[in-house]
Design a protein around this motif. Structure first.
Motif, mmCIF file in Angstrom:
data_model
loop_
_atom_site.group_PDB
_atom_site.id
_atom_site.type_symbol
_atom_site.label_atom_id
_atom_site.label_comp_id
_atom_site.label_asym_id
_atom_site.label_seq_id
_atom_site.Cartn_x
_atom_site.Cartn_y
_atom_site.Cartn_z
ATOM 1 N N ASN A 67 0.818 -1.216 0.000
ATOM 2 C CA ASN A 67 0.000 0.000 0.000
ATOM 3 C C ASN A 67 0.851 1.265 0.000
ATOM 4 O OD1 ASN A 67 0.961 -0.235 2.669
ATOM 5 N ND2 ASN A 67 -0.753 0.954 3.473
ATOM 6 N N VAL A 68 2.097 1.162 -0.451
ATOM 7 C CA VAL A 68 2.996 2.311 -0.473
ATOM 8 C C VAL A 68 3.358 2.664 -1.911
ATOM 9 C CG1 VAL A 68 5.157 3.291 0.365
ATOM 10 C CG2 VAL A 68 3.974 1.542 1.729
ATOM 11 N N TRP B 137 -5.083 9.131 -0.224
ATOM 12 C CA TRP B 137 -4.574 8.842 -1.562
ATOM 13 C C TRP B 137 -5.006 7.462 -2.014
ATOM 14 C CZ3 TRP B 137 -2.749 13.138 -3.451
ATOM 15 C CH2 TRP B 137 -2.171 14.080 -2.587
ATOM 16 N N ARG B 138 -5.147 7.339 -3.315
ATOM 17 C CA ARG B 138 -5.400 6.029 -3.902
ATOM 18 C C ARG B 138 -4.303 5.730 -4.910
ATOM 19 N NH1 ARG B 138 -9.889 3.304 -2.669
ATOM 20 N NH2 ARG B 138 -11.484 4.422 -1.475
ATOM 21 N N SER B 139 -3.834 4.509 -4.898
ATOM 22 C CA SER B 139 -2.759 4.081 -5.778
ATOM 23 C C SER B 139 -3.268 3.960 -7.209
ATOM 24 C CB SER B 139 -2.216 2.737 -5.301
ATOM 25 O OG SER B 139 -3.154 1.715 -5.591
ATOM 26 N N PRO C 138 -6.523 2.427 -1.351
ATOM 27 C CA PRO C 138 -5.936 3.427 -0.459
ATOM 28 C C PRO C 138 -4.444 3.169 -0.267
ATOM 29 C CG PRO C 138 -8.007 2.631 0.436
ATOM 30 C CD PRO C 138 -7.684 1.738 -0.725
ATOM 31 N N CYS C 139 -3.665 4.247 -0.224
ATOM 32 C CA CYS C 139 -2.220 4.083 -0.103
ATOM 33 C C CYS C 139 -1.624 5.249 0.664
ATOM 34 C CB CYS C 139 -1.576 3.981 -1.491
ATOM 35 S SG CYS C 139 -1.635 5.526 -2.443
ATOM 36 N N ILE C 140 -0.363 5.101 1.009
ATOM 37 C CA ILE C 140 0.434 6.199 1.531
ATOM 38 C C ILE C 140 1.498 6.521 0.486
ATOM 39 C CG2 ILE C 140 0.003 5.604 3.929
ATOM 40 C CD1 ILE C 140 2.791 4.361 4.030
ATOM 41 N N VAL C 141 2.058 7.717 0.551
ATOM 42 C CA VAL C 141 3.036 8.173 -0.437
ATOM 43 C C VAL C 141 4.351 8.487 0.273
ATOM 44 C CG1 VAL C 141 3.561 9.866 -2.228
ATOM 45 C CG2 VAL C 141 1.184 9.138 -1.852
ATOM 46 N N PHE D 111 9.435 -2.544 6.607
ATOM 47 C CA PHE D 111 9.204 -3.986 6.595
ATOM 48 C C PHE D 111 7.766 -4.237 7.008
ATOM 49 C CE2 PHE D 111 9.236 -8.154 8.799
ATOM 50 C CZ PHE D 111 9.511 -8.945 7.693
ATOM 51 N N GLU D 112 7.016 -4.845 6.079
ATOM 52 C CA GLU D 112 5.585 -5.089 6.300
ATOM 53 C C GLU D 112 4.912 -3.775 6.684
ATOM 54 O OE1 GLU D 112 5.471 -8.425 9.010
ATOM 55 O OE2 GLU D 112 5.862 -9.848 7.369
ATOM 56 N N ARG D 113 4.334 -3.659 7.873
ATOM 57 C CA ARG D 113 3.630 -2.423 8.241
ATOM 58 C C ARG D 113 4.431 -1.535 9.184
ATOM 59 N NH1 ARG D 113 -1.551 -2.040 6.659
ATOM 60 N NH2 ARG D 113 -2.545 -3.906 5.810
#
Length: 261
Positions: free
Chosen positions: A142-143, A187-189, A194-197, A245-247
């Motif tokens: 999600n990044v 944000w959406r990828s 949904p994502c983070i930037v 790493f992961e979340r």
């Protein structure tokens, strides 16, 4: 296990320190990936060596793969080499002149065509090819990793599909600041999720600071769903990087000594 390095701007000594720290970080999973967010060159004292470190980063940092995302300074360079009369002055005025001076100290060349050839020789064909082949962004889970950011008024897939080269300025993933920086609506990828930037491009400081202060002004994940890794390398020998790493994630800050020009 993903490592991501923000803007470097010719701070080769600091970059070398970052790569050594990455190499010393214990491996906690099968694959170790290193992502550069762009703006490796210009403004700082050692752009040529920074390019060399980038090209050898897989070995130096002891990672399995390297992703190089271009910054606006790399795009200006390629445009300038390809079309000197149209684009080279912009690159030279934004720190490129220092790269040429680094490679050819005391030069007195003023013809744009000749300066373009000097720029090409300074950074090397391998780096120019790497810029040309580089993706506009990289997505992992999600990044979304990108140099400048996203535009909240446009779908991410359309915005990130804009060509790398040409007259874009602010309306481009390598150049955007506003309205990206102030947006708090999420944000959406490019896949619509949904994502983070994680981005660079906009320095959060122009002085040497402590990690705690940098994190306070750079980590906007809770409020803006974005993390900035531009620690002001264009002005000071300081490079931000993160381990993910992961979340979970950890932000790091590596600094060097200020050298007088």
């Amino acid at each position: 296990q993903t490592f991501v390095i923000g803007d470097i701007h010719g701070q080769a000594d600091v970059l070398e320190g970052v790569l050594q720290q990455v190499a010393k970080t214990p491996r906690i999973c099968q694959e170790r990936k290193l992502i550069f967010l762009g703006d490796v060159i210009d403004r700082g004292p050692q752009s040529i060596r920074s390019v060399e470190l980038l090209m050898d980063a897989r070995t130096t940092a002891a990672v399995d793969s390297v992703v190089f995302l271009p910054g606006n300074h790399e795009l200006m360079l390629v445009d300038g080499v390809a079309s000197p009369m149209e684009y080279l002055p912009d690159w030279l005025d934004n720190g490129g002149e220092r790269v040429v001076e680094e490679a050819f100290p005391g030069h007195s060349v003023r013809l744009l065509a000749d300066l373009a050839k000097m720029a090409e020789e300074a950074v090397g064909q391998s780096f120019l090819r790497a810029i040309d082949a580089s993706p506009s962004y990289y997505q992992q889970a999600n990044v979304v990793f990108v140099h400048g950011g996203l535009d909240p008024s446009q779908p991410a897939d359309a915005f990130l599909s804009k060509p790398k080269f040409g007259d874009w300025c602010g309306e481009h993933w390598a150049w955007i600041r506003e309205p990206f920086l102030d947006w708090t609506g999420g944000w959406r990828s490019p896949t619509g999720r949904p994502c983070i930037v994680v981005h660079g491009h906009t320095p959060v400081t122009d002085t040497l600071i402590q990690l705690s202060e940098f994190t306070r002004v750079a980590d906007k994940l809770d409020s803006h769903k974005r993390l900035c890794l531009d620690a002001g390398a264009a002005a000071v020998p300081q490079v931000a990087w993160a381990e993910m790493f992961e979340r979970s994630y950890r932000v790091n800050l590596t600094s060097g000594e200020v050298t007088k020009r």
